[in-house]
Design an enzyme around this catalytic site. Sequence first.
Site, PDB file in Angstrom:
ATOM      1  N   HIS A 139     -40.868  44.018  52.198  1.00 49.56           N
ATOM      2  CA  HIS A 139     -41.160  42.594  52.344  1.00 49.56           C
ATOM      3  C   HIS A 139     -40.968  41.909  50.998  1.00 49.56           C
ATOM      4  CE1 HIS A 139     -42.967  38.879  53.664  1.00 49.56           C
ATOM      5  NE2 HIS A 139     -43.897  38.955  52.722  1.00 49.56           N
ATOM      6  N   LYS A 160     -42.607  33.262  47.091  1.00 55.54           N
ATOM      7  CA  LYS A 160     -41.370  34.020  46.875  1.00 55.54           C
ATOM      8  C   LYS A 160     -40.149  33.221  47.347  1.00 55.54           C
ATOM      9  CE  LYS A 160     -42.758  37.519  49.362  1.00 55.54           C
ATOM     10  NZ  LYS A 160     -44.131  37.046  49.693  1.00 55.54           N
ATOM     11  N   ASP A 178     -37.467  37.575  53.048  1.00 55.66           N
ATOM     12  CA  ASP A 178     -38.525  38.090  53.925  1.00 55.66           C
ATOM     13  C   ASP A 178     -38.435  39.602  54.128  1.00 55.66           C
ATOM     14  OD1 ASP A 178     -40.866  37.636  55.512  1.00 55.66           O
ATOM     15  OD2 ASP A 178     -39.641  38.051  57.275  1.00 55.66           O
ATOM     16  N   ARG A 244     -48.529  40.613  26.834  1.00 51.87           N
ATOM     17  CA  ARG A 244     -48.045  39.411  26.162  1.00 51.87           C
ATOM     18  C   ARG A 244     -46.862  39.701  25.240  1.00 51.87           C
ATOM     19  NH1 ARG A 244     -53.078  35.994  23.929  1.00 51.87           N
ATOM     20  NH2 ARG A 244     -51.341  34.498  23.646  1.00 51.87           N
TER      21      ARG A 244
END
Length: 312
Positions: A139, A160, A178, A244
């Site tokens: 998915h 998405k 999808d 980071r």
Amino acid sequence: MPKKVRVNDLVKKFNMEVLCGEAGLRRGITVADLNRPGLEMAGYFEFHPKERVQVMGRTELTFYETLSNEEQLDRVSKLCAEETPCFVVTRDLEVPQSILQAAEEHGIPVLRSGVATTILAGRITAFLESRLAPTTTIHGVLIDVYGIGMLITGSSGIGKSETALELVKRGHRLIADDAVEIRQTSDHSLFGQAPELIKHLLEIRGLGIINVMTLFGAGAVRSEKRVSVVIKLENWQQDKQYDRLGLDEETTRILDTDVPLVTVPVRPGRNLAVIIEVAAMNYRLKRMGYNAALQFTNRLTETIAEDYDDVD
């Protein structure tokens, strides 16, 4: 159960002539490897891979013609094993009647092609490897960003498809939305494509389903792309420590292959499309040998060491 390709698929794909054994055209092919039965024609069947497609060219058939009638019957009866899917004869060669008769009796198709043996064997192997490759459905959204296959995953409703739409508007190409069908090749590369039913379609909440190729043109889509990076979108968690610097290189496993994983926290004001573009460019730089995070860390270490020497 293992995946299967039917003998009839070979006939259609390579436009082969069926000489006999039409009743066996639905026999299954379960392995991509082929066999040229040269040693078997000489009588050695100790390690005969009878589950493979048996390819016979000029060498095998010429040698077969030199055998006596008894030897020919012995060889062909052993070649016609229950597991053997079919025989493929190349170069439009004439097939001895004894082979055709034995194959017909055992219900094994004999196919013929005018293509040279080595060329045809390579084409059949590539076709079978593609059709028999391990597959899974994930998915997410697969999009080609600067030539890099980016698989965007995350929980339902996180954005998405909207991110993919923005990337398409910026000139990148959609592969699947999808549901992404992913197959793993023999060298552990992953290739993704869309199921036929939803190819070129994108679902945008509030708008519904749109056809990307119709709206943005044929240059906005492609049928298949290698999966190089997985982008995982997740809701920003205030108490979670996010990388980071980019030194922590995570991976995720798809089938039997590890793929680089980049986790991107989602919060208002963050331009996800730009972040994914930069992730694709950064991946390309790393493949070329440049790692910005590593270079920064080295420079920082050198600066600290110089400051320490000055204090001394």
